[in-house]
Design a protein around this motif. Sequence first.
Motif, PDB file in Angstrom:
ATOM      1  N   LYS A 107       0.712  -1.335  -0.089  1.00 56.70           N
ATOM      2  CA  LYS A 107      -0.097   0.088  -0.171  1.00 56.70           C
ATOM      3  C   LYS A 107       1.076   1.142   0.054  1.00 56.70           C
ATOM      4  CE  LYS A 107      -4.138   0.105   0.510  1.00 56.70           C
ATOM      5  NZ  LYS A 107      -5.177   0.023  -0.579  1.00 56.70           N
ATOM      6  N   GLU A 108       2.043   1.222   0.787  1.00 57.67           N
ATOM      7  CA  GLU A 108       2.667   2.401   0.903  1.00 57.67           C
ATOM      8  C   GLU A 108       3.443   2.757  -0.313  1.00 57.67           C
ATOM      9  OE1 GLU A 108       4.651   1.503   4.471  1.00 57.67           O
ATOM     10  OE2 GLU A 108       2.955   2.444   5.645  1.00 57.67           O
ATOM     11  N   PHE A 109       3.889   1.321  -1.087  1.00 56.58           N
ATOM     12  CA  PHE A 109       4.552   1.671  -2.254  1.00 56.58           C
ATOM     13  C   PHE A 109       3.739   2.207  -3.614  1.00 56.58           C
ATOM     14  CE2 PHE A 109       4.935  -0.499  -6.572  1.00 56.58           C
ATOM     15  CZ  PHE A 109       6.186  -0.183  -6.985  1.00 56.58           C
ATOM     16  N   MET A 110       2.207   1.814  -3.571  1.00 60.41           N
ATOM     17  CA  MET A 110       1.310   2.247  -4.277  1.00 60.41           C
ATOM     18  C   MET A 110       1.114   3.615  -4.031  1.00 60.41           C
ATOM     19  SD  MET A 110      -1.534  -0.540  -5.019  1.00 60.41           S
ATOM     20  CE  MET A 110      -1.386  -1.454  -3.355  1.00 60.41           C
ATOM     21  N   ARG A 111       1.103   4.307  -2.845  1.00 61.37           N
ATOM     22  CA  ARG A 111       0.821   5.683  -2.660  1.00 61.37           C
ATOM     23  C   ARG A 111       1.987   6.396  -3.146  1.00 61.37           C
ATOM     24  NH1 ARG A 111      -0.392   6.858   3.628  1.00 61.37           N
ATOM     25  NH2 ARG A 111      -2.736   6.431   3.042  1.00 61.37           N
ATOM     26  N   GLY A 201      11.969  -8.323 -14.768  1.00 54.84           N
ATOM     27  CA  GLY A 201      12.539  -7.197 -14.122  1.00 54.84           C
ATOM     28  C   GLY A 201      12.359  -5.870 -14.648  1.00 54.84           C
ATOM     29  N   ARG A 202      12.250  -5.662 -16.149  1.00 55.70           N
ATOM     30  CA  ARG A 202      12.087  -4.472 -16.840  1.00 55.70           C
ATOM     31  C   ARG A 202      10.917  -4.567 -17.712  1.00 55.70           C
ATOM     32  NH1 ARG A 202      16.393  -2.458 -20.318  1.00 55.70           N
ATOM     33  NH2 ARG A 202      17.113  -4.517 -20.397  1.00 55.70           N
ATOM     34  N   ARG A 203      10.902  -5.597 -18.486  1.00 57.21           N
ATOM     35  CA  ARG A 203       9.748  -5.768 -19.436  1.00 57.21           C
ATOM     36  C   ARG A 203       8.557  -6.592 -18.962  1.00 57.21           C
ATOM     37  NH1 ARG A 203      14.439  -7.413 -21.178  1.00 57.21           N
ATOM     38  NH2 ARG A 203      15.546  -5.960 -22.620  1.00 57.21           N
ATOM     39  N   ILE A 204       7.318  -6.234 -19.668  1.00 57.47           N
ATOM     40  CA  ILE A 204       6.103  -6.762 -19.018  1.00 57.47           C
ATOM     41  C   ILE A 204       5.423  -7.708 -20.089  1.00 57.47           C
ATOM     42  CG2 ILE A 204       3.917  -6.280 -18.191  1.00 57.47           C
ATOM     43  CD1 ILE A 204       5.436  -3.395 -17.436  1.00 57.47           C
ATOM     44  N   SER A 248      -1.476   2.977 -15.854  1.00 55.59           N
ATOM     45  CA  SER A 248      -1.636   3.612 -14.652  1.00 55.59           C
ATOM     46  C   SER A 248      -1.189   2.455 -13.482  1.00 55.59           C
ATOM     47  CB  SER A 248      -3.276   3.921 -14.567  1.00 55.59           C
ATOM     48  OG  SER A 248      -3.898   2.893 -14.062  1.00 55.59           O
ATOM     49  N   ILE A 249      -1.178   0.988 -13.806  1.00 57.91           N
ATOM     50  CA  ILE A 249      -1.039   0.066 -12.612  1.00 57.91           C
ATOM     51  C   ILE A 249       0.270  -0.597 -12.907  1.00 57.91           C
ATOM     52  CG2 ILE A 249      -1.845  -1.906 -11.476  1.00 57.91           C
ATOM     53  CD1 ILE A 249      -4.638  -0.483 -11.987  1.00 57.91           C
ATOM     54  N   ILE A 250       0.434  -1.406 -14.064  1.00 55.64           N
ATOM     55  CA  ILE A 250       1.274  -2.474 -14.049  1.00 55.64           C
ATOM     56  C   ILE A 250       2.909  -1.779 -14.517  1.00 55.64           C
ATOM     57  CG2 ILE A 250       2.138  -4.513 -15.405  1.00 55.64           C
ATOM     58  CD1 ILE A 250      -0.474  -4.932 -13.852  1.00 55.64           C
ATOM     59  N   GLN A 251       2.715  -0.928 -15.535  1.00 57.40           N
ATOM     60  CA  GLN A 251       4.191  -0.200 -15.636  1.00 57.40           C
ATOM     61  C   GLN A 251       4.711   0.570 -14.594  1.00 57.40           C
ATOM     62  OE1 GLN A 251       2.900   1.947 -19.393  1.00 57.40           O
ATOM     63  NE2 GLN A 251       3.136  -0.237 -20.622  1.00 57.40           N
ATOM     64  N   ALA A 255       8.362  -0.648 -12.836  1.00 57.82           N
ATOM     65  CA  ALA A 255       9.346   0.598 -13.115  1.00 57.82           C
ATOM     66  C   ALA A 255       9.763   1.049 -11.450  1.00 57.82           C
ATOM     67  CB  ALA A 255       8.758   1.927 -13.420  1.00 57.82           C
ATOM     68  N   GLY A 256       8.692   1.070 -10.440  1.00 58.67           N
ATOM     69  CA  GLY A 256       8.716   1.516  -9.173  1.00 58.67           C
ATOM     70  C   GLY A 256       9.600   0.499  -8.376  1.00 58.67           C
ATOM     71  N   LEU A 257       9.359  -0.886  -8.537  1.00 64.45           N
ATOM     72  CA  LEU A 257      10.028  -1.804  -7.783  1.00 64.45           C
ATOM     73  C   LEU A 257      11.638  -2.114  -8.310  1.00 64.45           C
ATOM     74  CD1 LEU A 257       7.376  -4.783  -8.060  1.00 64.45           C
ATOM     75  CD2 LEU A 257       8.308  -3.357  -5.836  1.00 64.45           C
ATOM     76  N   LYS A 258      11.796  -1.455  -9.581  1.00 63.75           N
ATOM     77  CA  LYS A 258      13.108  -1.888 -10.149  1.00 63.75           C
ATOM     78  C   LYS A 258      13.851  -0.472  -9.614  1.00 63.75           C
ATOM     79  CE  LYS A 258      15.602  -1.368 -14.342  1.00 63.75           C
ATOM     80  NZ  LYS A 258      16.817  -1.712 -13.838  1.00 63.75           N
TER      81      LYS A 258
END
Length: 420
Positions: A107-111, A201-204, A248-251, A255-258
């Motif tokens: 949740k904090e990551f999404m915020r 890791g980068r591509r979806i 709005s969600i997956i990309q 990217a945020g996790l990377k």
Amino acid sequence: MKILIIGSGGREHALVWKISQSKRVTRIFAAPGNPGMMPLAERIDIKPTSIIELADFAQAEKIDLTVVGPEQPLALGIVDEFNSRNLKIFGPTQKAAMIETSKSFAKEFMRKNNIPTSEFKVFVSAAEALDHFSRAQFPLVVKADGLAAGKGVYICRKKEEAVAAIHEIMLEGKFGKSGERVVVEDFLSGQEMSFMCVCDGRRIFPLATSMDYKKALEGDKGPNTGGMGAISPAPQLSRELFNQIMKSIIQPTVAGLKFENKEFKGLLYAGLMITRDGPQVLEFNARFGDPESQVVLMRLKSDLVDILEGAADENLFEVAADWDEGVAGCVVLAAKGYPQKYSSGHSIRGLERAKSLGVEVFHAGTELAADGLVTAGGRVLNVCATGPSLKEAMAKVYDGISFITFDEMIFRRDIGWSRK
Ligand code: GLY
């Protein structure tokens, strides 16, 4: 290639079934697997949580690719262990799996990354959570922070239910350490959708969409379960909605996790609510959904091994997927009492007749006893079929079910029909 699948449920049986269709695969092992996987896979008597033993086995057998089904080994760091030994594995590291293993992290990551999700608060003290309920608007959702085998989510229509949830999770310690922290979030309404992607890791690489039926009883009533059925594609999907979910969600998630040094390699599952304001994230999982994978894999025409290996090797751009244009449906046959107490050891009959109609039956909670196949879990079997339309796919599934019997068998008769 030699493949090792970790897990023993319907999802893992579907993975074995699909992987066995690959021309590149010569041998499949399943740890511990289930009787339905035989003779496609050889069962190995190692628990999914025994990660050192699993790595020792993969090393000794020269396994080319290991595929992790359930979340517990990911939480224990199986991927880190395999990586440290240069063993190829499909799944995220312990750090990246936090997107599932810690609801407060997710949740904090999404915020932080502006990923649409409901408003929330995190509590580490029961007293503070209880105090919050005197001012809160209901309904709301209380979630145990850590893994809770799909049972840690409480939808609370009134204050008393939220108080009872805090008692169970934090004061009685129903989920152990997983309940030392809770997330309390706004309730969202709309249509649910499961959106699964393979990531390197980068591509979806988005898979076909699906929708599961989480409630135990028809008409979406009763307690939450791991899933009583699923269909693919999700009925409400349009090209515009797909693009919106990706953008709005997956990309931003990948990217945020990377960016946080938690590159996500494996299966990213977004449980979504399609609200009037657009898609919002209910939860992330770091592994294939169950029973969503059964229906998605029924529709996959391409080689799954190429896709999984592409993620592990960080070259997903080289793979493509071809999907059955029709619809796939799955109904779970469960033991009476599931998701609470149920009995096991009942003889299962009629599988061959059901399969002769062209349905696939993926085993979940079964075992082989001296006198044949018996029930050995809450969710026992997954009966799945494809068809040109939802109506035809579901008619085939229910025709197949009409041949299958075991004492105390229950299932929902409205999979594919009911709308939340
Ligand atoms: N069917 C929901 C899940 O796999 O978590």
